[in-house]
Design a protein around this motif. Structure first.
Motif, mmCIF file in Angstrom:
data_model
loop_
_atom_site.group_PDB
_atom_site.id
_atom_site.type_symbol
_atom_site.label_atom_id
_atom_site.label_comp_id
_atom_site.label_asym_id
_atom_site.label_seq_id
_atom_site.Cartn_x
_atom_site.Cartn_y
_atom_site.Cartn_z
ATOM 1 N N LYS A 342 0.852 -1.187 0.000
ATOM 2 C CA LYS A 342 0.000 0.000 0.000
ATOM 3 C C LYS A 342 0.896 1.248 0.000
ATOM 4 O O LYS A 342 1.050 1.939 1.011
ATOM 5 N N VAL A 343 1.454 1.531 -1.170
ATOM 6 C CA VAL A 343 2.408 2.629 -1.289
ATOM 7 C C VAL A 343 1.717 3.947 -1.638
ATOM 8 O O VAL A 343 2.371 4.991 -1.718
ATOM 9 N N GLY A 344 0.410 3.919 -1.886
ATOM 10 C CA GLY A 344 -0.337 5.146 -2.150
ATOM 11 C C GLY A 344 -0.424 5.537 -3.605
ATOM 12 O O GLY A 344 -1.492 5.883 -4.103
ATOM 13 N N TRP A 345 0.699 5.458 -4.309
ATOM 14 C CA TRP A 345 0.707 5.783 -5.736
ATOM 15 C C TRP A 345 1.944 5.207 -6.410
ATOM 16 O O TRP A 345 2.969 4.965 -5.764
ATOM 17 N N VAL A 346 1.826 5.021 -7.731
ATOM 18 C CA VAL A 346 2.977 4.618 -8.544
ATOM 19 C C VAL A 346 2.944 5.405 -9.847
ATOM 20 O O VAL A 346 1.885 5.805 -10.330
ATOM 21 N N PHE A 347 4.122 5.632 -10.394
ATOM 22 C CA PHE A 347 4.262 6.256 -11.709
ATOM 23 C C PHE A 347 4.915 5.245 -12.629
ATOM 24 O O PHE A 347 5.933 4.639 -12.281
ATOM 25 N N LEU A 348 4.321 5.045 -13.811
ATOM 26 C CA LEU A 348 4.810 4.089 -14.791
ATOM 27 C C LEU A 348 5.277 4.855 -16.030
ATOM 28 O O LEU A 348 4.470 5.243 -16.883
ATOM 29 N N PRO A 349 6.580 5.117 -16.159
ATOM 30 C CA PRO A 349 7.087 5.849 -17.333
ATOM 31 C C PRO A 349 6.808 5.087 -18.624
ATOM 32 O O PRO A 349 6.743 3.861 -18.634
ATOM 33 N N SER A 350 6.660 5.815 -19.719
ATOM 34 C CA SER A 350 6.330 5.224 -21.009
ATOM 35 C C SER A 350 7.379 4.216 -21.465
ATOM 36 O O SER A 350 8.572 4.488 -21.440
ATOM 37 N N THR A 351 6.912 3.058 -21.905
ATOM 38 C CA THR A 351 7.833 2.063 -22.472
ATOM 39 C C THR A 351 8.325 2.509 -23.834
ATOM 40 O O THR A 351 9.452 2.212 -24.222
ATOM 41 N N ALA A 352 7.490 3.232 -24.591
ATOM 42 C CA ALA A 352 7.891 3.705 -25.919
ATOM 43 C C ALA A 352 9.032 4.707 -25.807
ATOM 44 O O ALA A 352 10.010 4.656 -26.551
ATOM 45 N N ALA A 353 8.925 5.630 -24.864
ATOM 46 C CA ALA A 353 9.972 6.637 -24.677
ATOM 47 C C ALA A 353 11.282 5.980 -24.269
ATOM 48 O O ALA A 353 12.359 6.409 -24.672
ATOM 49 N N ALA A 354 11.196 4.917 -23.490
ATOM 50 C CA ALA A 354 12.401 4.226 -23.029
ATOM 51 C C ALA A 354 13.144 3.557 -24.186
ATOM 52 O O ALA A 354 14.346 3.336 -24.120
ATOM 53 N N LYS A 355 12.428 3.255 -25.270
ATOM 54 C CA LYS A 355 13.044 2.606 -26.426
ATOM 55 C C LYS A 355 13.497 3.619 -27.472
ATOM 56 O O LYS A 355 13.872 3.259 -28.578
ATOM 57 N N ILE A 363 1.952 6.777 -16.991
ATOM 58 C CA ILE A 363 0.682 6.594 -16.280
ATOM 59 C C ILE A 363 0.905 6.796 -14.797
ATOM 60 O O ILE A 363 1.848 6.253 -14.214
ATOM 61 N N GLY A 364 0.035 7.571 -14.194
ATOM 62 C CA GLY A 364 0.026 7.713 -12.751
ATOM 63 C C GLY A 364 -1.159 6.952 -12.190
ATOM 64 O O GLY A 364 -2.282 7.070 -12.686
ATOM 65 N N TRP A 365 -0.922 6.141 -11.151
ATOM 66 C CA TRP A 365 -1.976 5.305 -10.555
ATOM 67 C C TRP A 365 -1.960 5.561 -9.052
ATOM 68 O O TRP A 365 -0.921 5.358 -8.387
ATOM 69 N N ILE A 366 -3.068 6.019 -8.515
ATOM 70 C CA ILE A 366 -3.174 6.412 -7.112
ATOM 71 C C ILE A 366 -4.301 5.609 -6.475
ATOM 72 O O ILE A 366 -5.411 5.565 -7.016
ATOM 73 N N ALA A 367 -4.045 4.955 -5.349
ATOM 74 C CA ALA A 367 -5.073 4.113 -4.737
ATOM 75 C C ALA A 367 -4.729 3.788 -3.292
ATOM 76 O O ALA A 367 -3.553 3.743 -2.918
ATOM 77 N N PRO A 368 -5.752 3.483 -2.479
ATOM 78 C CA PRO A 368 -5.509 3.070 -1.084
ATOM 79 C C PRO A 368 -5.314 1.565 -0.954
ATOM 80 O O PRO A 368 -5.187 1.061 0.165
ATOM 81 N N HIS A 369 -5.321 0.844 -2.061
ATOM 82 C CA HIS A 369 -5.250 -0.622 -2.042
ATOM 83 C C HIS A 369 -3.814 -1.121 -2.234
ATOM 84 O O HIS A 369 -2.861 -0.355 -2.182
ATOM 85 N N VAL A 370 -3.678 -2.414 -2.482
ATOM 86 C CA VAL A 370 -2.371 -3.054 -2.597
ATOM 87 C C VAL A 370 -1.925 -3.095 -4.065
ATOM 88 O O VAL A 370 -2.617 -3.672 -4.911
ATOM 89 N N PHE A 371 -0.783 -2.491 -4.358
ATOM 90 C CA PHE A 371 -0.189 -2.599 -5.689
ATOM 91 C C PHE A 371 0.682 -3.847 -5.742
ATOM 92 O O PHE A 371 1.214 -4.302 -4.732
ATOM 93 N N GLY A 372 0.814 -4.379 -6.957
ATOM 94 C CA GLY A 372 1.655 -5.561 -7.123
ATOM 95 C C GLY A 372 2.175 -5.673 -8.541
ATOM 96 O O GLY A 372 1.564 -5.165 -9.485
ATOM 97 N N GLU A 373 3.334 -6.341 -8.693
ATOM 98 C CA GLU A 373 3.902 -6.605 -10.014
ATOM 99 C C GLU A 373 3.370 -7.926 -10.554
ATOM 100 O O GLU A 373 3.071 -8.844 -9.780
ATOM 101 N N GLU A 410 4.111 15.060 -10.935
ATOM 102 C CA GLU A 410 2.699 15.281 -11.238
ATOM 103 C C GLU A 410 1.822 14.283 -10.477
ATOM 104 O O GLU A 410 0.763 14.635 -9.955
ATOM 105 N N VAL A 411 2.261 13.040 -10.415
ATOM 106 C CA VAL A 411 1.497 11.996 -9.732
ATOM 107 C C VAL A 411 1.508 12.245 -8.226
ATOM 108 O O VAL A 411 0.477 12.134 -7.549
ATOM 109 N N ALA A 412 2.678 12.597 -7.697
ATOM 110 C CA ALA A 412 2.783 12.875 -6.266
ATOM 111 C C ALA A 412 1.889 14.041 -5.862
ATOM 112 O O ALA A 412 1.240 14.013 -4.807
ATOM 113 N N ALA A 413 1.839 15.075 -6.718
ATOM 114 C CA ALA A 413 1.002 16.239 -6.412
ATOM 115 C C ALA A 413 -0.474 15.873 -6.436
ATOM 116 O O ALA A 413 -1.258 16.325 -5.588
#
Length: 424
Positions: A342-355, A363-373, A410-413
């Motif tokens: 329960k980390v509160g939020w995650v930011f997922l940088p673009s895979t296209a930009a990385a290539k 993508i920014g994902w914000i939630a009170p639940h459990v994130f997982g890989e 942006e996601v943290a804000a």
């Protein structure tokens, strides 16, 4: 090749020319951009200019006849945007972001200036989104002799989404140097398709689409899509049909609060992974909220058990990223199923930009639940606990906010703003 160019005033002089020969001053611009003053002959509505080979060279040669007094030949700079106004209010011209539009028609005005020449009203173009139709542009304040001016146009009511307007304004130099500006704006709210199977969503931070299909039902701009999965009675079921859509909240912006819109989509699951009718096992609901003070879409999904009391296992996924980032820092994918917590939020940088491809938002994902890989290097969101005993006609909810983002800040804000608002 010799190219003769005349301004409209010079053209009218040529059409009314007398039949006897008369000397005319001409200006010639050859290779290298240097302008030379020379004499031409005007006779019977025609102008003859004699040029030496070195004046023509191998490129294009421009000839100006009857140059207006205001025209500056040596002008290689495009006009500049001096100011930008929306409905009479100044906004930052840098970046061309008009923000979120809430009242229509919206009037956009641009202040323009040139270093030397007037601005060309006839050559000015404003390209609105296709849905808006042709632009109604006021260019009455452009043209000679002033090297500055103002243009304005209106943006009509459009469906929710993210839009761009392209503005091109040339000056009246022989080179027709042009200012080109891309203006961006968003309209928040929901637009349901005629068959109710697609919902277009506009937020201050970008556009989304909810579709009735097994995978990728929540499309995030043009980057990726998330979808809800439910395990119930030993089977997995997914969205299949949007039965109906109901408006729950429609609050306009006021001096005391933001504009808020909420709808509920009543959804039927389709065939399960074991070929049974999922609509007999559960009903799905999606509550979708947009606010003009948040750059994200707020989602509450609800899986309602239609049978006897039993375990309901439900989660959202499978969002990709070049890596994942939380408040602690950057993390490489493990390539396996792994709880993030329960980390509160995650930011997922673009895979296209990385290539090395064209940069796209992450993508920014914000939630009170459990994130997982996941083992596919994608992010998941689970309830806690995973399986929840659920009575007949009771539901299991997952709440989150989702957004397009280019930076982790942006996601943290956004997460901090949600916390401040006490949304969960």
């Amino acid at each position: 090749m010799v190219v003769a160019r005349w301004v409209p005033v010079a053209l009218s002089v040529l059409l009314t020319a007398t039949l006897w020969a008369a000397p005319v001053t001409a200006y010639v611009r050859g290779p290298g951009g240097k302008w030379l003053k020379t004499q031409a002959n005007q006779e019977g509505g025609r102008v003859t200019v004699s040029l030496k080979p070195e004046q023509i060279g191998g490129g294009e040669t421009v000839v100006i006849v009857s140059k207006p007094a205001w025209m500056v030949l040596e002008d290689e700079e495009a006009p500049q945007l001096a100011w930008l106004k929306l409905n009479g209010t100044n906004i930052k011209a840098e970046g061309g972001d008009l923000g979120t539009l809430g009242a229509f028609p919206a009037t956009v005005a641009l202040g323009l200036k040139d270093n030397a020449n007037p601005l060309n009203a006839q050559g000015t173009r404003v390209s609105l989104p296709t849905e808006a139709g042709p632009a109604k542009v006021n260019v009455s304040e452009l043209g000679p002799p002033k090297p500055n001016g103002r243009l304005s146009f209106e943006i009509p009511q459009l469906p929710p989404g993210e839009y761009q307007v392209l503005v091109s304004v040339p000056d009246m130099s022989p080179q027709a140097n042009a200012l080109r500006v891309a203006l961006h704006f968003r309209i928040i709210g929901f637009a349901v398709s005629p068959d109710s199977q697609s919902i277009r969503i506009g937020t201050p931070g970008g556009a989304f689409t909810l579709r009735a299909q097994k995978t990728g039902e929540l499309q995030i701009a043009d980057t990726a899509a998330a979808f809800l999965s439910t395990g119930i009675a030993g089977q997995y079921l997914y969205i299949d049909k949007i039965e109906r859509v109901e408006t729950l909240v429609d609050t306009p912006r006021s001096a005391t609060g933001p504009q808020i819109k909420t709808i509920r989509a009543y959804v039927l699951p389709g065939e399960t992974d074991k070929k049974e009718d999922g609509a007999k096992l559960a009903r799905l609901e999606y509550d979708l909220t947009v606010r003009d003070d948040l750059p994200c879409l707020l989602v509450t999904s609800r899986t309602i058990n239609l049978g006897p009391k039993r375990e309901v296992y439900t989660w959202w996924g499978w969002l990709p990223g070049a890596k994942w980032v939380d408040a602690v820092g950057e993390h490489e994918w493990a390539g396996a199923y792994k709880d993030v917590g329960k980390v509160g939020w995650v930011f997922l940088p673009s895979t296209a930009a990385a290539k090395g491809a064209d940069a796209k938002p992450g993508i920014g994902w914000i939630a009170p639940h459990v994130f997982g890989e996941s083992r596919f290097n994608t992010m998941l969101l689970y309830t806690d606990p995973r399986s929840i005993p659920t009575e007949t006609n009771q539901g299991v909810e997952i709440r989150f906010a989702i957004m397009s983002a280019t930076q982790v800040s942006e996601v943290a804000a956004a997460a901090e703003k949600i916390k401040t608002l006490g949304l969960w």
